[in-house]
Scaffold this active site. Sequence first.
Site, short mmCIF file in Angstrom:
data_model
loop_
_atom_site.label_atom_id
_atom_site.label_comp_id
_atom_site.label_asym_id
_atom_site.label_seq_id
_atom_site.Cartn_x
_atom_site.Cartn_y
_atom_site.Cartn_z
CD GLU A 170 0.85 -5.65 1.90
OE1 GLU A 170 -0.11 -6.25 2.41
OE2 GLU A 170 0.97 -4.42 1.90
CG ASP A 197 -0.17 0.08 2.53
OD1 ASP A 197 0.82 -0.65 2.69
OD2 ASP A 197 -0.53 0.90 3.40
CG ASP A 237 4.03 -16.25 -6.52
OD1 ASP A 237 3.92 -15.08 -6.08
OD2 ASP A 237 4.73 -16.56 -7.50
CG HIS A 257 -1.02 -7.30 -1.89
ND1 HIS A 257 -2.29 -7.47 -2.38
CD2 HIS A 257 -1.04 -6.14 -1.20
CE1 HIS A 257 -3.06 -6.46 -2.00
NE2 HIS A 257 -2.32 -5.64 -1.28
O1 9MR Z 1 2.70 -6.74 8.97
C1 9MR Z 1 1.43 -6.62 9.59
C2 9MR Z 1 1.05 -7.94 10.20
O2 9MR Z 1 1.96 -8.30 11.21
C3 9MR Z 1 -0.37 -7.86 10.73
O3 9MR Z 1 -0.77 -9.15 11.15
C4 9MR Z 1 -1.30 -7.35 9.64
C5 9MR Z 1 -2.74 -7.23 10.10
O4 9MR Z 1 -2.87 -6.27 11.07
O5 9MR Z 1 -0.86 -6.08 9.18
C6 9MR Z 1 0.41 -6.13 8.60
O6 9MR Z 1 0.76 -4.86 8.23
C7 9MR Z 1 0.19 -4.31 7.05
C8 9MR Z 1 -0.19 -2.89 7.39
O7 9MR Z 1 -1.26 -2.89 8.30
C9 9MR Z 1 -0.49 -2.03 6.20
N1 9MR Z 1 0.55 -2.12 5.23
C10 9MR Z 1 0.81 -3.48 4.79
C11 9MR Z 1 1.25 -4.33 5.96
C12 9MR Z 1 1.67 -5.73 5.51
O8 9MR Z 1 0.61 -6.57 5.21
#
Ligand code: 9MR
Length: 548
Positions: free
Chosen positions: A527, A148, A518, A472
Site C-alpha cells: 500500500e 483507502d 508487487d 494498493h
Molecule cells: O500503517 C498501518 C500499519 O502500521 C498497521 O500495522 C496497519 C494495521 O493496523 O494499518 C496501517 O494503516 C492503514 C490504515 O489502518 C488505513 N489506511 C491504510 C493504512 C496503510 O495500510
Amino acid sequence: MKIMVNQVGYELAAPSKKAVADQPGIYVLKSASGEKVWQGQAGAAVEDPLCGEKLYPLDFGAVRTAGKYYMEGPDGAQSDSFVIQKDVLADVHNAMIKALYFQRCGCALEEKYAGPYIHAACHMADSEVYGETGHILDARGGWHDAGDYGRYITPAAVTIGHLLYAYQLYPRAFAEQLNIPESGNGVADVLNECRYELEWMLKMQRKDGAVYHKLTAWQHAPFVMPEKDLDTFYAFAVSSLAAADFCAVMALAARVYRSIDSVFATQMEEAARLSWKWLTENPEPLLFHNPEGSNTGEYGDAADADERLWAAAEMMLLAAEQGEAADAYVEVLRRILATGLKVTDFGWTDVAGFAAMAVLTDSGKTAGEEIRKTFRQAVLAEADRLVGLQPQNAFALGMAPEDFCWGSNMVVTNRGILLALACETAAETEAAGRIPAYREAIQAQIDYLLGKNITGYSFVTGFGDHAYRYPHLRTTAADGIEKPMPGWVSGGPNRKPGDELGIRMIPAGTPPMKCYLDREECYSLNEITIYWNSSAVFVTAFLRSIAQ
Ligand code: 9MR
Ligand code: ZN
C-alpha cells in the site's frame, strides 16, 4: 546472479557508493555506452540474516565522474542502470512531495497539475458525527490517507510533522516548485501542500478542543475512483491521541506559517491552545477503538503519553515564541520523561521522537539543560545502536529481522530521521566525530529504499529501472492508466503478511526482506500512505542538504 544498486543513483561527491552482489569476484563499472570506468573486488562474504543469502558488498566511492552507469559482474551479469551526479535525489524528493497533491480530497484534480491522473471533486457531502443523530459536520478537504479514502488525524499529524521539521531544518531542499495549484505564490510548495491538510485538520476539532480521531466511511470503498465513493463519512469518537497530536502540529504550524500568513497562524495557534486546555482538563488517556463491524483504519494506540509529550514540547516553543512563560509545559515534559518512555520514534503509534526533535533543534534551548540532556543521550544512544546493526547485514542497514513489519519502509526512513537528528545533536558534543558514520548510515537506508535490496525493486513508483508498479491504491486501481503516478513509497516487506494474497503466497519462515509482492491486492505489503512518503521526504531533504 544479482547485483543490487540504488537505481536512482549516487551523489557525485559521496566518499562511498555502495552496491551488493550475490557472488564474489571482480566487478566492473561501465558507462551506459559500455566503457569501463572502474573495477574492484567485492568485499568479504556476509551471511545476511535479513534476506537469508550470502552476499558481497561493493564500494565504488572512488568514481567521481558524473554519468549514467551500470555494474557488471564476474559472469557478465548487469545491474540496473543508475546515475552518478550532483543533487541526485532532487527529482525523487520532489515527486514524493508532489504525490501528496494526488491525495487531495474535496476538490477536483486538474490536468494542468495532475497530468493524466485527473478526477472530479470527491467526498463533497457533509459528514455525520458518529452516534450523534443529526449532528452534521463539514469536514471536506485534506488528503486521502493511503490506498483507502479515509482521513485520520494521527497519521495526518505525523505526516505534517515529518514535513514541517524537514522544512525548518533543510529549507533549501524545498526550493523547487512542484506544479500544484498554489505554485508561484511566493510560499514553498511543501507549505502550500501541508496547508491543504492543516485546513482539514482544523475542521476536525470539536468546539471544546477535543479532536475527532478519524473521518471515514463505515467500510472501505471498493476499487472505484474517489468521486464514485458516495458512502456517508462519519467523524468517529474523539481521542486524546488525536487531540494531542493535533495540538502539537497546530502549535508547530503556527510558528512555521507566522511570517507567511499571520491570520492563518493565529487561527492554528488558537486551535492548539484550545486542544491543550482540553488535554489538561482530561488527563486520562482517551484511546480509540473502531466500533464493532467497522473495518476502516483504526490507528489504535495503547498509550497517549508520547502524544502528550510532543504537544507539551510544541506548546513550550509556542510560548517561548510569544514571550510567555514556558514553565508549565517544561514541567509536563519533565513528568512524562521521568516515566522513561522511548523518545526516538517518528511513527503514528509513537511520536515521542518529534518531542526530541522540537526540544533539541530549539536554538533558544527553552527546555533547559537537564531535559535536553535526557533527549540528547537517548537520540545518540539510538543512533549508535543503529550504526551497530549495520555490519550485521550486507546492506549496511540499521535494521534487524524483527523490524520488517507492516510499513517497514517507514521503519527504514524513520531511522534515517533519527540519524539525521543525531547529526544535528552531535555537533558541539563529544559525539561530533561520529557524524560521518551517521551520514553513511542514512545513505544506506535510502539506497535500500531505491533498489539496493533483495527484492530488486525500487520502492518508489516511477524511479528506477525496476520500480514497483502495482501499489494498493484505489485511484491507481480504478483510473485505467497503465502506470501509477510517480513518487509513491511502498509499505514494503512485512514478515507477517496481513492480506489474503500475501498470506497465501509467502511461506512461513521466508526471510523478512523477501516478504514482499508487487501486487495491488497486497495492502499489508504494497500500500501507499501519506506518512510513508513524508518520512522518506525528510531523509532525502537531509541528504540533499549535505550534498555539495
Ligand atoms: O500503517 C498501518 C500499519 O502500521 C498497521 O500495522 C496497519 C494495521 O493496523 O494499518 C496501517 O494503516 C492503514 C490504515 O489502518 C488505513 N489506511 C491504510 C493504512 C496503510 O495500510
Ligand atoms: Zn476524496
